[in-house]
Design an enzyme around this catalytic site. Structure first.
Site, PDB file in Angstrom:
ATOM      1  N   GLY A  69      30.904  36.077  45.381  1.00 28.67           N
ATOM      2  CA  GLY A  69      31.693  37.225  45.778  1.00 28.67           C
ATOM      3  C   GLY A  69      30.831  38.450  46.004  1.00 28.67           C
ATOM      4  O   GLY A  69      31.101  39.251  46.906  1.00 28.67           O
ATOM      5  N   THR A  70      29.798  38.612  45.180  1.00 31.23           N
ATOM      6  CA  THR A  70      28.878  39.740  45.349  1.00 31.23           C
ATOM      7  C   THR A  70      28.185  39.667  46.707  1.00 31.23           C
ATOM      8  O   THR A  70      28.050  40.678  47.408  1.00 31.23           O
ATOM      9  CB  THR A  70      27.839  39.762  44.214  1.00 31.23           C
ATOM     10  OG1 THR A  70      28.510  40.027  42.983  1.00 31.23           O
ATOM     11  CG2 THR A  70      26.776  40.811  44.452  1.00 31.23           C
ATOM     12  N   GLN A 177      39.979  40.395  42.162  1.00 32.50           N
ATOM     13  CA  GLN A 177      40.840  40.292  40.981  1.00 32.50           C
ATOM     14  C   GLN A 177      42.279  39.920  41.310  1.00 32.50           C
ATOM     15  O   GLN A 177      42.982  39.380  40.463  1.00 32.50           O
ATOM     16  CB  GLN A 177      40.829  41.613  40.205  1.00 32.50           C
ATOM     17  CG  GLN A 177      39.543  41.881  39.460  1.00 32.50           C
ATOM     18  CD  GLN A 177      39.291  40.884  38.338  1.00 32.50           C
ATOM     19  OE1 GLN A 177      40.191  40.243  37.832  1.00 32.50           O
ATOM     20  NE2 GLN A 177      38.024  40.734  37.970  1.00 32.50           N
ATOM     21  N   SER A 194      36.135  36.116  45.200  1.00 27.36           N
ATOM     22  CA  SER A 194      35.211  35.264  44.460  1.00 27.36           C
ATOM     23  C   SER A 194      35.990  34.168  43.753  1.00 27.36           C
ATOM     24  O   SER A 194      36.936  34.449  43.011  1.00 27.36           O
ATOM     25  CB  SER A 194      34.434  36.103  43.437  1.00 27.36           C
ATOM     26  OG  SER A 194      33.446  35.337  42.792  1.00 27.36           O
ATOM     27  N   ALA A 195      35.599  32.912  43.972  1.00 28.31           N
ATOM     28  CA  ALA A 195      36.393  31.775  43.505  1.00 28.31           C
ATOM     29  C   ALA A 195      36.510  31.694  41.995  1.00 28.31           C
ATOM     30  O   ALA A 195      37.553  31.295  41.465  1.00 28.31           O
ATOM     31  CB  ALA A 195      35.798  30.477  44.049  1.00 28.31           C
ATOM     32  N   HIS A 196      35.464  32.051  41.261  1.00 33.37           N
ATOM     33  CA  HIS A 196      35.531  31.880  39.806  1.00 33.37           C
ATOM     34  C   HIS A 196      36.498  32.854  39.148  1.00 33.37           C
ATOM     35  O   HIS A 196      36.839  32.703  37.975  1.00 33.37           O
ATOM     36  CB  HIS A 196      34.136  31.998  39.187  1.00 33.37           C
ATOM     37  CG  HIS A 196      33.587  33.380  39.140  1.00 33.37           C
ATOM     38  ND1 HIS A 196      33.630  34.158  38.013  1.00 33.37           N
ATOM     39  CD2 HIS A 196      32.965  34.134  40.081  1.00 33.37           C
ATOM     40  CE1 HIS A 196      33.058  35.326  38.256  1.00 33.37           C
ATOM     41  NE2 HIS A 196      32.647  35.338  39.502  1.00 33.37           N
ATOM     42  N   CYS A 320      28.525  51.303  24.006  1.00 33.86           N
ATOM     43  CA  CYS A 320      27.912  50.593  22.876  1.00 33.86           C
ATOM     44  C   CYS A 320      27.582  49.144  23.202  1.00 33.86           C
ATOM     45  O   CYS A 320      26.772  48.519  22.525  1.00 33.86           O
ATOM     46  CB  CYS A 320      28.859  50.604  21.675  1.00 33.86           C
ATOM     47  SG  CYS A 320      29.790  52.106  21.461  1.00 33.86           S
TER      48      CYS A 320
END
Length: 460
Positions: A69-70, A177, A194-196, A320
């Site tokens: 996807g990136t 998303q 993005s498939a995942h 953090c």
């Protein structure tokens, strides 16, 4: 062990597993070859493309499979900018886009381009009129996610698309998303996913480019995937991605309604069970499976580790938990509390019992972390001390500066001030957020020789 981080990567869907195994046996050959095995592989690839295009809402010849996807985002933005370079070099994005969009925007700036970031409100939503005002005659491309990956807020894609269409500017929508949950509103010129994220295999992205959108491939290309994604296709993964996308979209309405009820229980239950908590993101216009909240006086990394020990896998945007020690750019743009931040994103199949146990474990876990950090007892009484105090918290990281502030606010009278010296970037966000939550007045920030001075006036 409940896995509550589906927004990062969803568990592999059973349909994806079946399709992947079958394609490994049938789709190993080169789909560009004319012999029998190649023709069989080409049929599988074409069928996968047609299924994915139907789910996206485009023509098959408009859709490209990419290695991630990136990579789809990088290729989509750079290709659209190159295709419209005669128009100008201005790019418009929202301040809460995925890092893949912002990294590409930074690279564009480094190459001499110009980028405008459109701000969001406290819920994380961009204003469609503000986005429209950012468009110019030299704007080559605009980018807007369909829904935010950290807080779940849905963006007004349809209204922004209408403004872009009126201005003659193509709109790239990052649908990573939302694509597994709902159709993307019409009006986009380019779309990435993005498939995942929906339960497909990792290593597969989608890039859709509408016919008529000017697009020029940047860098070396070859004859595969219309030249938009070079190299041998990962055919089995593409087949599994398309099959699982069709499956999850068929299940989406029923599963979204079921998970929305569970998320509503978390949204309502966490503030009742845990004091000093801010639930962030739009309560209505949001993804059905995702909720994010931040806990005062909590070290986010410790909280995530303790929840993991209790059997829950969640994620965080707290500074953090980051190697850069800076808060999430999304939380920062929203102006909300970042310390003790927890994102819960439920995968398909999450049960009522999983949520019940989480709501049982969370209060005890937060209380233990706060006690370990020496967090203050809330609601200090009236003070008899002086009118101002200075707390030196330099060299101390989130959430210690806010804890030190909370410990001493009761030592000044109403109208008195506490000044916190801190060199932690998170303090710039978390001290104003603490003031809003505790009904104190945030006076402002001034630079010091090492860090900044944050002044708070006691009101209650």
């Amino acid at each position: 062990m409940p896995y509550f981080d589906a927004a990062s990567s969803a568990p592999l869907h059973p349909v994806a597993r079946q399709a992947l195994l079958a394609a490994l046996d049938e789709g190993w050959a080169d789909p560009a070859r004319l012999y029998r095995e190649g023709r069989r592989a080409r049929l599988l690839l074409d069928a996968a493309r047609e299924a994915a295009a139907e789910a996206v809402g485009c023509r098959p010849d408009e859709l490209t499979f990419t290695p991630s996807g990136t990579q789809a985002v990088h290729s989509g933005i750079s290709g659209a900018l190159a295709g419209r370079r005669r128009v100008g070099r201005h790019l418009v994005v929202s301040a809460v886009e995925h890092s893949s969009v912002l990294h590409t925007a930074s690279a564009h700036t480094a190459e001499g381009g110009e980028v405008t970031e459109v701000a969001v409100d406290r819920s994380g939503e961009v204003s469609a009129p503000e986005f429209a005002r950012a468009l110019r005659t030299d704007t080559a491309l605009a980018c807007l996610q369909s829904a935010n990956h950290e807080v779940g807020t849905e963006q007004p894609v349809a209204r922004v698309a209408e403004a872009c269409r009126a201005a003659g500017v193509p709109l790239l929508v990052d649908a990573a998303q939302s694509l597994g949950w709902a159709p993307v509103p019409e009006g986009w010129s380019l779309l990435t996913a993005s498939a995942h994220k929906w339960g497909g295999p990792s290593g597969v992205g989608l890039l859709a480019v509408r016919k008529g959108t000017r697009f020029a491939v940047r860098g070396p290309s070859d004859e595969r995937e219309s030249g938009r994604s070079a190299g041998f296709e990962n055919l089995p993964a593409a087949v599994a991605a398309a099959a699982s996308l069709r499956a999850v979209r068929a299940e989406a309405a029923a599963e979204a309604a079921r998970l929305r009820v569970l998320v509503d229980r978390i949204r309502a239950g966490v503030p009742e069970l845990v004091p000093d908590v801010e639930v962030v993101g739009d309560p209505v216009r949001r993804l059905p499976h995702l909720v994010t909240f931040s806990c005062l006086y909590v070290d986010g990394e410790t909280l995530l580790h303790e929840l993991d020990r209790a059997g829950f896998s969640v994620s965080s945007g707290s500074s953090c938990t980051s190697s850069t020690l800076t808060p999430s750019h999304v939380l920062k743009a929203m102006g909300v509390l970042s310390e003790g931040n927890v994102r819960v994103s439920l995968p398909r199949g999450t049960t009522d019992e999983d949520v019940d146990r989480f709501l049982d474990v969370l209060p005890r876990t937060v209380a233990e972390v706060r006690e370990r950090l020496g967090a203050p007892v809330p609601d200090p009484g009236e003070a008899a001390g002086g009118g101002s105090l200075v707390v030196d918290a330099r060299g101390k990281r989130c959430p210690v500066p806010v804890i030190e502030l909370a410990k001493v606010i009761g030592e000044v009278p109403r109208g008195g001030t506490v000044t916190v010296l801190s060199d932690d970037e998170a303090a710039r966000l978390d001290i104003p957020a603490w003031c809003a939550m505790r009904e104190q007045e945030y006076v402002g920030e001034e630079p010091t020789d090492r860090g900044s001075a944050y002044t708070v006036r006691r009101l209650t």
